[in-house]
Design an enzyme around this catalytic site. Structure first.
Site, short mmCIF file in Angstrom:
data_model
loop_
_atom_site.label_atom_id
_atom_site.label_comp_id
_atom_site.label_asym_id
_atom_site.label_seq_id
_atom_site.Cartn_x
_atom_site.Cartn_y
_atom_site.Cartn_z
CG ASP A 181 -6.72 -0.41 28.60
OD1 ASP A 181 -5.69 0.15 29.04
OD2 ASP A 181 -7.13 -1.51 29.01
CG ASP A 240 -9.64 1.56 33.71
OD1 ASP A 240 -8.70 1.08 33.04
OD2 ASP A 240 -10.30 0.89 34.52
CE LYS A 262 -22.86 10.86 29.30
NZ LYS A 262 -23.00 10.74 27.82
CE1 TYR A 303 -13.59 2.47 37.81
CE2 TYR A 303 -11.23 2.51 37.55
CZ TYR A 303 -12.49 2.32 37.02
OH TYR A 303 -12.63 1.98 35.70
CG ASP A 360 -21.22 10.49 24.88
OD1 ASP A 360 -20.53 11.44 25.30
OD2 ASP A 360 -22.45 10.58 24.73
#
Ligand code: NAD
Length: 356
Positions: free
Chosen positions: A250, A246, A190, A135, A222
Site C-alpha cells: 500500500d 500488506d 524481521k 493473518y 523497518d
C-alpha cells in the site's frame, strides 16, 4: 487460451470494456467469456460468486477482474456482500502470490507526494504472500493468560507461522518474476526478532541456489519501509510475507499517487492468475464515463506476461499506454493543467490506436 472476464460492479464494466477492446486489438485472438461477480452476481443469481462464475474462473487459463462493491449492498449479511467474491476466488483458485507493480511514468511524476526526482520513473514490483502468516495462523483469539507476567489477565493473541513449502513456492514466484525484469530480488523479513522470519530468510537463501542469475539481498522490514520513501528506485522486486506485504504494497502504491494506474495479479503455483486493478469499484463515478481504464488495461498486460506467456504482447500494451501518456491524454484523476482531459472510452480508443 481462454480468459474469464468478470466485470463486477460500479466502474468495473466500463473499465473492463476498454481492456477487452485492447486485447481484441492484438494480432492473436483470445477466447473470452463473461460472467457476473460481486453485486452483479448477487443480482443475477443471489450470490456474489455464483457457481457458474466460479466454474468459468476455474476452467479458464486466466481471470480478468474489474472491481466489486457498492454501498447499496452494505446491509447484506457478510457472506453475501460483493467483496466476498474476491476472497472466494482467491481461496478456490489457490492464489497465494500477490504481485503489485508500482510504476510512476515520468509524465505523472507530479501526482506523487514525493519529490519528482525521487520517484519519477519508479518501476518496482512487490510480491506479497497472500494465504499464510499471522493473518491465518492458529491458534488465535482472546483468552485469560495462562502464565507469564500477565497471568490471569485477558489477552489477545495470534500465531505467526510459515511452512517451508509456503515459503519455497512464493520464493520461486519471486525469483521467476525477477528474471523477467532487472534480476534483482530483495527479501524483506524481521529475522533479527522473529523466528518465523529467520526461517523465511534461510529458505529464500536456499531457493536462490536455483536462480544464480538473480541477485538476492535481505532487508529488515523497518529498513524497507524507510528505503521505500527515501530511495524507492533502488528496488527491483521485493518479496515478503502476508502482513509486511500488506503494509509495504500500500505504501508503494501510494508513492505513485495515481490509483487509477496500478494493476495487480494474484497467482497460483502454476502461474494461473486473477488480474485486477488495485482500486475498487468507485461507485462515486460509476456510469459517468470518466473512470481511468489504464490500471485494468495494464492488468491485462500483466495477464499476458505472467499467465499466458505472451511477453511481447504485454510489452506492446505497456508501450501503448506510455505513448498515450506522452501524447498528453489524461482521465480526470490524473489530469494536470496543460494536458488533454479525456473520458474512459477516449482513453481506450487512444490505447487501441497506439497499439496499431
Ligand atoms: P475505490 O478504490 O473504489 O475509490 C477510491 C477513490 O478513488 C474514489 O474517489 C474513486 O472515484 C477513485 N478511483 C478509484 N478508481 C478509479 C479509477 N479507475 N479512475 C478514477 N478514479 C478512481 O475505493 P472505495 O471508495 O473505498 O471503495 C468503493 C467500493 O469498492 C467499496 O464497495 C469497496 O468495498 C470496493 N473495493 C473493491 C475492491 C476490489 O474489487 N478489488 C478493492 C477495494 C475496494
Amino acid at each position: 487460451m481462454k480468459i474469464a472476464i468478470l466485470p463486477g460492479d460500479g466502474i468495473g464494466p466500463e473499465i473492463i470494456e476498454q481492456a477487452v477492446r485492447v486485447l481484441n486489438a492484438l494480432d492473436e485472438k483470445f477466447e473470452m467469456e463473461t460472467a457476473p461477480v460481486g453485486g452483479a452476481g448477487y443480482e443475477a443469481h443471489g450470490h456474489p460468486l455464483p457457481d457458474a462464475t466460479l466454474a468459468l474462473a476455474k476452467a479458464a487459463d486466466a481471470v480478468l477482474f474489474g472491481a466489486v462493491g457498492d454501498w447499496k449492498y452494505d446491509k447484506l449479511e457478510r457472506a453475501l456482500r460483493p467483496e466476498q467474491a474476491i476472497l472466494g476466488l482467491r481461496k478456490n483458485l489457490n492464489l497465494f502470490a500477490n504481485l503489485r507493480p508500482a510504476i510512476l511514468y515520468p509524465e505523472l511524476a507530479g501526482a506523487s507526494t514525493l519529490k519528482p526526482e525521487v520517484v519519477s520513473g519508479l518501476d518496482i514490483l512487490i510480491i506479497r504472500e497472500l494465504t499464510g502468516d499471522i493473518y491465518f495462523g492458529q491458534p488465535r483469539g482472546v483468552r485469560t493468560a495462562p502464565d507469564g507476567a500477565f497471568k490471569g489477565e485477558r489477552e489477545g493473541f495470534d500465531t505467526m507461522r510459515y511452512a517451508e513449502s509456503e515459503i519455497r513456492r512464493i520464493a520461486h514466484v519471486a525469483f521467476q518474476a525477477a528474471r523477467k525484469r532487472d534480476k534483482r530480488l530483495t527479501s524483506v523479513d524481521k529475522a533479527n526478532v522473529l523466528e518465523t522470519f529467520q526461517f523465511w530468510k534461510d529458505i529464500v537463501t536456499d531457493v536462490h541456489k536455483e536462480y544464480q542469475d538473480v541477485t538476492l539481498d535481505h532487508m529488515y522490514v523497518d529498513n524497507a519501509a524507510m528505503q521505500l520513501v527515501r530511495a524507492p528506485k533502488k528496488f527491483d522486486v521485493i518479496v515478503t510475507g502476508n502482513m509486511f506485504g500488506d503494509i509495504l504494497s500500500d505504501a508503494a502504491a501510494m508513492l505513485t499517487g495515481s490509483i487509477g494506474m496500478l494493476p495487480s495479479a494474484s497467482l497460483d503455483a502454476n502461474n494461473k492468475g486473477l488480474y485486477e486493478p488495485s482500486h475498487g469499484s468507485a461507485p462515486d463515478i460509476a456510469g459517468k464515463g470518466v473512470a481511468n481504464p489504464l490500471a485494468t488495461i495494464l492488468s491485462a498486460a500483466m495477464m499476458l506476461r505472467f499467465s499466458l506467456n505472451r511477453a511481447e504482447q504485454a510489452d506492446r500494451i505497456e508501450n501503448a499506454v506510455k505513448a498515450v501518456l506522452a501524447q498528453g491524454l489524461r482521465t480526470p484523476d490524473i489530469y494536470e493543467e496543460g494536458t488533454t482531459k479525456v473520458g474512459t472510452k477516449e482513453m481506450g480508443d487512444a490505447v487501441v490506436q497506439a497499439l496499431r
